[in-house]
Scaffold this motif. Structure first.
Motif, PDB file in Angstrom:
ATOM      1  N   GLY A  12       5.529 -38.756  12.182  1.00 10.44           N
ATOM      2  CA  GLY A  12       5.411 -38.970  13.610  1.00 10.44           C
ATOM      3  C   GLY A  12       4.472 -37.980  14.281  1.00 10.44           C
ATOM      4  O   GLY A  12       3.934 -38.262  15.330  1.00 10.44           O
ATOM      5  N   ALA A  13       4.263 -36.803  13.688  1.00  4.12           N
ATOM      6  CA  ALA A  13       3.380 -35.815  14.283  1.00  4.12           C
ATOM      7  C   ALA A  13       1.924 -36.239  14.126  1.00  4.12           C
ATOM      8  O   ALA A  13       1.094 -35.966  14.974  1.00  4.12           O
ATOM      9  N   LYS A  14       1.607 -36.918  13.028  1.00  2.00           N
ATOM     10  CA  LYS A  14       0.257 -37.396  12.772  1.00  2.00           C
ATOM     11  C   LYS A  14       0.332 -38.879  12.405  1.00  2.00           C
ATOM     12  O   LYS A  14       1.326 -39.338  11.868  1.00  2.00           O
ATOM     13  N   SER A  15      -0.763 -39.555  12.650  1.00  5.82           N
ATOM     14  CA  SER A  15      -0.797 -40.960  12.238  1.00  5.82           C
ATOM     15  C   SER A  15      -0.911 -41.030  10.724  1.00  5.82           C
ATOM     16  O   SER A  15      -1.266 -40.055  10.068  1.00  5.82           O
ATOM     17  N   ALA A  16      -0.617 -42.172  10.178  1.00  4.38           N
ATOM     18  CA  ALA A  16      -0.703 -42.358   8.726  1.00  4.38           C
ATOM     19  C   ALA A  16      -2.131 -42.106   8.242  1.00  4.38           C
ATOM     20  O   ALA A  16      -2.340 -41.511   7.185  1.00  4.38           O
ATOM     21  N   LEU A  17      -3.117 -42.520   9.019  1.00  4.65           N
ATOM     22  CA  LEU A  17      -4.510 -42.310   8.644  1.00  4.65           C
ATOM     23  C   LEU A  17      -4.850 -40.825   8.615  1.00  4.65           C
ATOM     24  O   LEU A  17      -5.501 -40.351   7.678  1.00  4.65           O
ATOM     25  N   GLU A  18      -4.378 -40.076   9.599  1.00  6.39           N
ATOM     26  CA  GLU A  18      -4.627 -38.637   9.627  1.00  6.39           C
ATOM     27  C   GLU A  18      -3.960 -37.950   8.442  1.00  6.39           C
ATOM     28  O   GLU A  18      -4.535 -37.055   7.822  1.00  6.39           O
ATOM     29  N   GLN A  19      -2.744 -38.381   8.108  1.00  3.24           N
ATOM     30  CA  GLN A  19      -2.043 -37.805   6.958  1.00  3.24           C
ATOM     31  C   GLN A  19      -2.800 -38.087   5.669  1.00  3.24           C
ATOM     32  O   GLN A  19      -2.957 -37.217   4.819  1.00  3.24           O
ATOM     33  N   LEU A  20      -3.291 -39.314   5.540  1.00  3.50           N
ATOM     34  CA  LEU A  20      -4.038 -39.695   4.356  1.00  3.50           C
ATOM     35  C   LEU A  20      -5.326 -38.887   4.248  1.00  3.50           C
ATOM     36  O   LEU A  20      -5.679 -38.398   3.170  1.00  3.50           O
ATOM     37  N   GLU A  21      -6.035 -38.720   5.359  1.00  7.68           N
ATOM     38  CA  GLU A  21      -7.267 -37.925   5.351  1.00  7.68           C
ATOM     39  C   GLU A  21      -6.983 -36.483   4.959  1.00  7.68           C
ATOM     40  O   GLU A  21      -7.754 -35.874   4.217  1.00  7.68           O
TER      41      GLU A  21
END
Length: 133
Positions: A12-21
């Motif tokens: 929830g703190a970061k989007s899934a895309l940000e986490q993946l990056e």
């Protein structure tokens, strides 16, 4: 806090895309790749010993492909620089028929329709986990 090389990701703190990056950047750093570098190109920068091992693998793969062609199977050419996971081919099908393997206690034989000309027949170790029903 114990020292750990793993990152803790708070959902929830970061989007899934940000986490993946972030995970990709972390992996690139661990593999000594430049950010956004193509791993296939980076594989060409191997040490001489690794290059010798790679050549042996390529010869082995070529021999397997030639053996498959001799048996009548048309093996698709595989780029030896691709990561192993990219060399896999997954097929999805429907089990149309199943029976107990005549010579084995732990195997079933199955006929699977994968949308090809003829259904495939395989043997699997599913007998311990599933009934024929």
């Amino acid at each position: 806090q114990p020292a750990s090389s793993h990152k803790i990701i708070i959902m929830g703190a970061k989007s899934a895309l940000e986490q993946l990056e972030d995970l990709i950047a972390d992996l690139e750093a661990k593999l000594n790749l430049a950010p956004g570098a193509d791993p296939v190109v980076a594989a060409d920068n191997k040490k001489p010993q690794q290059q010798k091992q790679q050549k042996k693998k390529e010869k082995k793969q070529a021999a397997k492909q030639n053996a498959g062609k001799a048996k009548g199977g048309a093996a698709a050419p595989v780029d030896p620089n691709l990561p192993d996971i990219c060399k896999l081919e997954f097929k999805v099908g429907v089990i149309t028929k199943a029976w107990v393997h005549p010579d084995a206690d732990k195997l079933y034989c199955e006929e699977i329709d994968c949308g090809e000309e003829a259904p495939r027949q395989i043997a699997s170790g599913l007998r311990a986990h599933y009934s024929l029903e």
